[in-house]
Enzyme design. Sequence first.
Site, PDB file in Angstrom:
ATOM      1  N   GLY A   1       0.811  -1.216   0.000  1.00 59.44           N
ATOM      2  CA  GLY A   1       0.000   0.000   0.000  1.00 59.44           C
ATOM      3  C   GLY A   1       0.840   1.258   0.000  1.00 59.44           C
ATOM      4  O   GLY A   1       1.731   1.417   0.845  1.00 59.44           O
TER       5      GLY A   1
ATOM      6  N   GLY B   1      -0.343   4.396   0.477  1.00 58.33           N
ATOM      7  CA  GLY B   1      -1.162   5.484   1.012  1.00 58.33           C
ATOM      8  C   GLY B   1      -0.415   6.302   2.050  1.00 58.33           C
ATOM      9  O   GLY B   1       0.811   6.305   2.109  1.00 58.33           O
ATOM     10  N   PHE B   2      -1.164   6.995   2.901  1.00 61.05           N
ATOM     11  CA  PHE B   2      -0.551   7.876   3.907  1.00 61.05           C
ATOM     12  C   PHE B   2       0.370   7.102   4.839  1.00 61.05           C
ATOM     13  O   PHE B   2       1.493   7.538   5.117  1.00 61.05           O
ATOM     14  CB  PHE B   2      -1.639   8.573   4.729  1.00 61.05           C
ATOM     15  CG  PHE B   2      -2.432   9.586   3.960  1.00 61.05           C
ATOM     16  CD1 PHE B   2      -1.861  10.776   3.549  1.00 61.05           C
ATOM     17  CD2 PHE B   2      -3.757   9.352   3.648  1.00 61.05           C
ATOM     18  CE1 PHE B   2      -2.585  11.722   2.835  1.00 61.05           C
ATOM     19  CE2 PHE B   2      -4.494  10.282   2.935  1.00 61.05           C
ATOM     20  CZ  PHE B   2      -3.909  11.466   2.528  1.00 61.05           C
TER      21      PHE B   2
ATOM     22  N   VAL C   1      -1.858  -7.555  -4.707  1.00 56.31           N
ATOM     23  CA  VAL C   1      -1.522  -8.596  -3.737  1.00 56.31           C
ATOM     24  C   VAL C   1      -2.721  -9.521  -3.559  1.00 56.31           C
ATOM     25  O   VAL C   1      -3.828  -9.064  -3.274  1.00 56.31           O
ATOM     26  CB  VAL C   1      -1.115  -7.981  -2.391  1.00 56.31           C
ATOM     27  CG1 VAL C   1      -0.840  -9.077  -1.372  1.00 56.31           C
ATOM     28  CG2 VAL C   1       0.118  -7.106  -2.567  1.00 56.31           C
TER      29      VAL C   1
ATOM     30  N   GLU D   1     -18.868  17.508   2.260  1.00 61.33           N
ATOM     31  CA  GLU D   1     -18.047  18.279   1.328  1.00 61.33           C
ATOM     32  C   GLU D   1     -18.515  18.085  -0.110  1.00 61.33           C
ATOM     33  O   GLU D   1     -18.512  19.030  -0.907  1.00 61.33           O
ATOM     34  CB  GLU D   1     -16.583  17.878   1.499  1.00 61.33           C
ATOM     35  CG  GLU D   1     -16.013  18.344   2.834  1.00 61.33           C
ATOM     36  CD  GLU D   1     -14.606  17.859   3.114  1.00 61.33           C
ATOM     37  OE1 GLU D   1     -13.996  18.359   4.079  1.00 61.33           O
ATOM     38  OE2 GLU D   1     -14.113  16.980   2.375  1.00 61.33           O
TER      39      GLU D   1
ATOM     40  N   ASP E   1      -5.728   2.580   8.341  1.00 62.72           N
ATOM     41  CA  ASP E   1      -7.142   2.230   8.400  1.00 62.72           C
ATOM     42  C   ASP E   1      -7.399   0.734   8.487  1.00 62.72           C
ATOM     43  O   ASP E   1      -8.455   0.315   8.955  1.00 62.72           O
ATOM     44  CB  ASP E   1      -7.855   2.772   7.155  1.00 62.72           C
ATOM     45  CG  ASP E   1      -7.843   4.290   7.102  1.00 62.72           C
ATOM     46  OD1 ASP E   1      -7.544   4.905   8.141  1.00 62.72           O
ATOM     47  OD2 ASP E   1      -8.131   4.856   6.035  1.00 62.72           O
TER      48      ASP E   1
ATOM     49  N   ALA F   1      -6.798  10.006   8.011  1.00 63.39           N
ATOM     50  CA  ALA F   1      -5.419  10.158   7.537  1.00 63.39           C
ATOM     51  C   ALA F   1      -4.413  10.463   8.648  1.00 63.39           C
ATOM     52  O   ALA F   1      -3.313   9.898   8.642  1.00 63.39           O
ATOM     53  CB  ALA F   1      -5.366  11.239   6.454  1.00 63.39           C
TER      54      ALA F   1
END
Length: 477
Positions: free
Chosen positions: A33, A35-36, A101, A192, A322, A340
Site C-alpha cells: 500500500g 497510502g498515507f 496482492v 463536502e 485504516d 489520515a
Amino acid sequence: MAIVKHPTDYTISQRNLTEQLPDIGKPRVIIIGGGFAGIQMVKHLRMKDVQVVMLDRHNYHTFQPLLYQVATAGLEPDSIAGPLRKVFDNEKNFFFRMARVERIDPERQQVHTNIGEIHYDYLVVAAGTQTNYFGNEKIQKLAFPLKQVPQALNLRSHILQNFEKAVTSNSEEEIDRLTNFVIVGGGPTGVELAGALGELKKYVLPRDYPELDFKIMKVYLVEGVDRLLPSMSEKAGQRAERDLTQRFETIVKLETMVKDYSGYEVTLSTGEKLISETLIWAAGVQGVIIPGLDKATVEKGRYEVNEINRVKGYDNVFAVGDVSVMYTDEDYPKGHPQVAPVAMQQGEQLGKNLNRLLKGKETKPFSYFDKGSMATIGRNRAVADLPGNIKMSGLLAWLSWMFVHLMFLVSFRQKLITLGNWVWNYFTYDRGTRLIIRPFNYRRTVNEQKEELEEHRNDEQKETHAVSQEDEGTVTS
C-alpha cells in the site's frame, strides 16, 4: 500448452519476484500500500539499513480527502495524485512494483501477487480501506463510490454527461432524473461533496447551460443518525446542516437509510422514493483484508495489532493505518478513527520502531495525538474541532482547512497547482476542469450489472433446487 488470457498475470508460480530484485544483503521490508501510512513509514525508515519494496495496484499515491474535488471538476487528478517512484527516487534501497496482492504466506514469508511471489523479512500491511456497502450487493453494483481516482473521473464524466443529455431532452421526468443527486453518508466526504455540488448548481452550471432551470436540480444528503458529521461535535454538525440547507438548498434527510436502488429510483427506509440516476455512496469504509493470515487476527474487518502495530500472533507482520485496529490505547478503547492523521502517525512510529528492532533496541508504543477534525461546506464555509475544545466555523475555519490540506499534499508541484486552482475558482466563480475526457456509459453499466445480478440469482436458485433434490433423495432412500 496453457493459454495465458491476461499477459500481465504470471503463470501460477513461474515468476519469482525475489529473484528479480537485487539481493543487497539487508533485511527486506515489504509494504503493501502506497497510502498515507505506507509513505510515512518509508520516510522514517533508515533506508541504508534495509531494502524496502512497496507494492500497490496503482503507481501513484492518492490524496483521498480531495477526491470529491476531482469528481466535481474543481481539480485535475495530477493535483492530488503523484507517482510513487518519484516520491522516493533518491533512495537507492527503495523498490516499487505495481502489483495486486492476492495472498500472504506467513509460513514461507512470501507475498503472492498477480505478477509473482516475493520473500520478506518484515511485512507491513498498509492497504487502507474500501467502500463498505453493508452487504447490499445491488447498491454496490449501481452506486458511485469515491475512493480512487478512476472512480472520481467516472463520477465527473457522468455528472457532466447528464447535463449534456438534459439540455437536449424534452421530458421533464428525464431532466429531473438526470439532474438529481443522492449522496449517502453525512460524514466529511458526504458534506463536502454536497457543498461542492451546491456550488456547481449556484455558480457554475447555470452559465454553461442557460437553457435549463436549475430549480429542478436537487441534491439530497441521506444520513442514518440524527445529525451530520457524527464524528465531530454537535455544533459542527448543526452548522454544516444549516449552511447546506440555507445556502445551497440541499435536502438533508436524517435518521434515514437507503434500502434499494434500481439505477433510476432510490428507495428510502421511510418508504419515500427519490428519482435520480446518480447515487453516490459515502456511507462507510472497511479494511482491505488480504487472505493468508490467521482469521483470528481480523476484528470487525481490521487486523488487530498491539501497541507497536504488530499483528496479533505474528513476530514480523505489522499493519498500520485504516486496516489496523489497536485496543491498547486507553484513550481509544474501541480503536482509533479511520482517518489520515492516524495513518500518518502510525506509519511514522512504525518506521522508527523497525529501526529500533533492527538495532536490538526497545520499541516505543504508539500514542495518537488528535490534531482535530475539519470539514468544508463551500466558499468561506467550513467547520473545525481543534484540541483544547476549540470550535471554529466560517471563513477562519475555511482558510485553516485549505492550509492543512495543502500541507498534506505530497509534492510541491501538487501544492502549487492546487493552490492555483483554488485561487482561480475563488475569484472567477468557475471550475476550469469541466472536461469529459473519458466518457462513462452509466446506462450500459446499469444494464450489465442487472444482467449479472439476474445470472447470480439464477445460479443461486439452481443450487438451492439441486440441494433440495439431494435432500429429497436422502429422505426417500
